[in-house]
Design an enzyme around this catalytic site. Sequence first.
Site, short mmCIF file in Angstrom:
data_model
loop_
_atom_site.label_atom_id
_atom_site.label_comp_id
_atom_site.label_asym_id
_atom_site.label_seq_id
_atom_site.Cartn_x
_atom_site.Cartn_y
_atom_site.Cartn_z
N HIS A 1 -11.66 -6.24 8.21
CA HIS A 1 -12.40 -6.04 6.96
C HIS A 1 -13.65 -5.23 7.22
CE1 HIS A 1 -9.92 -9.59 6.04
NE2 HIS A 1 -9.94 -9.19 4.80
N GLU B 1 0.82 -1.20 0.00
CA GLU B 1 0.00 0.00 0.00
C GLU B 1 0.86 1.25 0.00
OE1 GLU B 1 -0.30 -2.55 2.10
OE2 GLU B 1 -2.14 -3.48 1.36
#
Lengths: 391, 457
Positions: A195, A124
């Site tokens: 998540h 990322e």
Amino acid sequence: MRVSAQILRHFAPIPEYAGQLVCLRSYSTHPPKARLNVPIDYGSHSLLHHSPSSLQANPAFPKSNSTRQNLFQAINSALAHALRVDERTLVFGEDVAFGGVFRCSMNLAKDFGSERVFNTPLSEQGIVGFAIGCAAQGMKPIAEIQFADYVYPAFDQLVNEAAKWRYREGATGGNIGGMVVRMPCGSVGHGALYHSQSPESLFTHIPGLRVVMPRSPAQAKGLLLASIACNDPVVFLEPKVLYRAAVEQVPMEAYELPLSRAEVVKQGKDVTIVSYGQPLFLCSSAIAAAEKDFDISIELIDLRTLYPWDRETVLQSVQKTSRAIVVHESMVNAGLGAEVAATIQEGAFLRLEAPVQRLGGWATHMGLVFERFNIPDITRIYDAIKRTVEY
Amino acid sequence: MMSLRCLRATALFRNRSRISAARGAGFKQARWSSVSQRPGSDHVHFPGAVNSKFTTDLAFEHPSTHPAMPTYRVMSSDGIIVDESRKPSDISNEEIVTWYKNMLTVNIMDLIMFDAQRQGRLSFYMVSAGEEGIAIGSASALAPEDVIFCQYRETGVFQQRGFTLSNFMNQLFANSKDNGKGRNMPVHYGSSKLNIHTISSTLATQIPQAAGAAYALKIQTLQNPNVTPRIVACYFGEGAASEGDFHAALNIAATRSCPVVFICRNNGFAISTPTLEQYRGDGIASRGIGYGIDTIRVDGNDIFAVREVTKEARRMALEGGGKPILIEAMSYRVSHHSTSDDSFAYRAKVEVEDWKRRDNPITRLRKWMEHQGLWHEEMEKEARSQIRKDLLKAFAQAEKEKKSPLRDIFTDVYEDLSEESKGQIKELGRLLDEYPAEYDVSEFEGGRNGLDELPGK
């Protein structure tokens, strides 16, 4: 054995690929006698434009043909448009080439080529740093972080680099406008610790970043195109529970919805509710019940851009209603609700007839089996309305 | 940022030299030795490159001209020992059969739980098909007191170390007997008893942690010679090795000489992304060399090779006060990434079938056992049937257990509940009391009352 018979029965082939996390069981079941905490019926929900005429009635949208799209399809349309009209546009991220785990980039690599739509290695910080570099050299990168929960390695790039770029370049005029970092956020019922997160308030603390979260497909297309057109870096958060659930008429041609402009999605005169993203649907249900039970009318505002946010629209509304509630899914501690509540207190103190209420997730993590108790539900919002009007 | 750090460092050095000058000749400068470029030397000699020869040959190093690192194996895909001198000699046949049964257990559990997820009986599952040999082979070479950090595809490590079927099922069904109190997604196992830290969904974060944990073990051994030296084993995939954390981890482990064995499972895919789009070097192994770390590549479908390599890595990691070792174990991911993935959207089914048929750690060991007369079809049937029965029994028990009490929404954020949390517990309790029809609390231990402080807790 009961279990074996059921488990070992041959099962249907894998259902349509539905993103990394989508699955059948949700730990959030609803109790049989519930009146408030019932599942949102997106298929008939008034926050979504189910007919072309409802869409056309809103002057914010172009008077063109429309088509039914869910959230990921609307995002896909916006990305395709940006790629089509401007060759500077790039779309990349983990697993983006085959369509992305939530299908937002479907067919884009095929239609626009692997030079402009591509997979990145799994990093990322690399993705966002790369995007900044592309933008600094005049491209318009749209980077995807696979889940907002995984954006943290890119925090340095976003906070120290993207946000400060224009400021430190000063008179050189250097900027990274055109960079958009998209990421799915929010709970889906079974995402647990990693998540489910909604990290928007970590970004709304950072001047220099624009933070946007759409509530629906038509909103998403216009806000994403505005974000791409914007000359500042934008963090674009997409409530992933809506990717498939929220379906509505979306104009086929391109259009922009203004950034930093809230929308009054429902007029009212007794209470103002400020929210954004998926909880707007919960607010809407709670409002319907409360208006009936307490004979009041409630105004609902979608902030849409979470930073810099539209203080004027919120304050004007509270000047009228004298009561306000802020609702978000993210944890309440130092959340966006605190900022909105403080602003209302500063700007409308003498008009207030009740303390501004903040509803958010509790100050804890998203435990798998506890999710439905953790984030604001229709009952909590209803209860907050009740307490506000009874104050 | 780099230059700012340098400035700060330079200032620091200046101050130190002033101090040392002031203290006079009696002050010993032990922290760093002086490195200087000697006049006329044929070598570069300064910090950063202490032994590099000068050359007039303008030649770049081309990775493509370096041969790929070899892959160590002991047994062919037909279950034949390829080098008799490498035959496993320190393990009993019984132990090998246990490994086989452990691989079978993981494999059968995967099949059952994958289907159970499809039936909506749990939210998520992640199989490790094709990678059972890496997990079980490596875990068999570790000592019980060694510390382990996993990623999420190492069910075999838990199985080999003694995680029971009930342990697995309680976690998968997120019930009150799960160590994680039902907070984590399925397959995020953890066990302090087995010295395995609880799995996090994030990728690569465990790798620098493993280096730190290994350093802790090293210091503890230095501080107390009665402590048995032990290592940390850290598992991750080749996709995770793209994260900054991987690079940070290898570098810090090397500089601090940490007794850690990094075990990379290279299965060819990070969800849909093939290795060609993940990296361009010679696998992950080549990176170990760059960090000054002893490295080996091993055939992940060969459980004997994986075990032997791990055993040797463990020995080396403890040598001379400790050092990191990198193992890259190769094994194609024949499964989908998870229950949320349909990998045939990005790779050909025939490719997967081909891999499944051609090679597989389970069938390879089975062939070897059959050659040795240790195994036959009847035993296979019996073992499979028994494992399935045991699994389904644990499945049924775990599925009907209650969930952890509601108070566990708030506990363990801090050691003690904060004043804020106490207020939120009260507020949630009020809502449950005022709107009982809106909340179903029956599946949680103690129902509504599970939110209140439990006696004795």
